[in-house]
Motif scaffolding. Sequence first.
Motif, short mmCIF file in Angstrom:
data_model
loop_
_atom_site.label_atom_id
_atom_site.label_comp_id
_atom_site.label_asym_id
_atom_site.label_seq_id
_atom_site.Cartn_x
_atom_site.Cartn_y
_atom_site.Cartn_z
N GLU A 108 3.36 -4.09 4.93
CA GLU A 108 2.32 -3.22 5.48
C GLU A 108 2.43 -1.79 5.00
OE1 GLU A 108 1.48 -3.40 9.58
OE2 GLU A 108 1.14 -5.56 9.61
N GLN A 109 3.62 -1.34 4.60
CA GLN A 109 3.74 0.03 4.09
C GLN A 109 3.30 0.13 2.63
OE1 GLN A 109 6.25 -1.95 4.95
NE2 GLN A 109 8.06 -1.71 3.64
N GLN A 165 9.39 11.85 -0.43
CA GLN A 165 9.78 11.55 0.94
C GLN A 165 10.71 12.64 1.47
OE1 GLN A 165 11.33 7.64 0.18
NE2 GLN A 165 9.46 6.61 0.86
N ARG A 211 -3.24 -3.05 3.09
CA ARG A 211 -3.93 -1.80 2.76
C ARG A 211 -4.56 -1.92 1.38
NH1 ARG A 211 0.17 1.42 3.38
NH2 ARG A 211 -0.33 2.37 5.38
N MET A 256 3.24 5.69 0.25
CA MET A 256 2.83 4.29 0.39
C MET A 256 3.40 3.50 -0.78
SD MET A 256 -1.15 4.89 1.58
CE MET A 256 -1.49 6.05 0.24
N THR A 257 4.31 2.61 -0.48
CA THR A 257 5.01 1.87 -1.53
C THR A 257 5.47 0.53 -0.97
OG1 THR A 257 6.77 2.08 -3.20
CG2 THR A 257 7.28 2.88 -0.99
N ASN A 309 4.51 11.14 3.41
CA ASN A 309 4.48 9.70 3.62
C ASN A 309 4.10 9.05 2.29
OD1 ASN A 309 4.10 7.03 4.54
ND2 ASN A 309 2.00 7.46 5.15
N ALA A 361 -0.87 11.55 2.63
CA ALA A 361 -0.05 10.43 2.15
C ALA A 361 -0.16 10.37 0.63
CB ALA A 361 -0.51 9.13 2.79
N ASN A 379 9.27 8.56 -5.41
CA ASN A 379 9.31 8.20 -4.00
C ASN A 379 10.34 9.02 -3.24
OD1 ASN A 379 7.45 6.28 -4.75
ND2 ASN A 379 8.71 4.51 -4.24
#
Length: 272
Positions: free
Chosen positions: A219-220, A184, A6, A191-192, A189, A153, A180
């Motif tokens: 991927e996250q 959460q 990403r 992204m980390t 969501n 996000a 985070n």
Amino acid sequence: MTRSIRLIADDYGLAPGVSSAILDLIERGRLTGTSCMTGFPEWEEAAARIRPFRRRAAVGLHLTLTDQIAATGSSSLAPEGKLPGLASLALPVRRGRIEERDIHAELDAQYDRFTEALAGPPDHIDGHQHVHFLPAVRNWLLVRFGGSAHKPALRGAPGLAGLDAATKVAAIATLAAGFNRSMQRAGFNVMTPLCGIYDWRQPQKFTSTLRAAVDTLPEQGLFMCHPGQVDDVLRARDPMQGAREVEFAVLSSEDFGASLERAEMRVMDGKV
């Protein structure tokens, strides 16, 4: 099996040369999307240019509380209509010299300018100079989206870094402490880990920073970047200039495309 990475470009809307470079990279499939600065006079024009890309790219809001002109004019946040530097923003907020309601009003104005120009909410939210990690901005996120079923996000805290960027990463991680988990827990969501941090005064380090992300970023996670082409507007608004052209050259190069193929990776497209 092909993995995805990403890549999100910051600062769309900062200057025409920055916006054009980002749109070019989105068209080439080299970016997942971008984060928009909505406080400048050219925002309506910039929004019209990116509107056709909303289905194929993630288009988010880049909250801006430092160094630029305030969308809300004069306030305790921007006594003369200009937002403060980061160093003078964070500590006075904690001491109450800047009223939190003025910060929230500025963020509301930037958010509303986004939704009005692009006919919908942002796919994600982050912050110029990582201001979304500040307590007052965390509170705004919870107030603005706490009851919403469809939350944007959020960009999360940075992960590990090489020795070149260790001090910078540590400073950002300190600012982001607890972000985070709390976001959460509130249903966002996140992204980390965040990647892409390097000393932009040494733009030659960008290539190795990007290469490390291609090899290791899950991927996250999220790789932030700042591609652009220098123009007179950018020179008047931001000190980060030469590094933007280096980043654009690297991201648009055949070598970068080949490195993705060798690593069996692709740039993630669509919504984040």
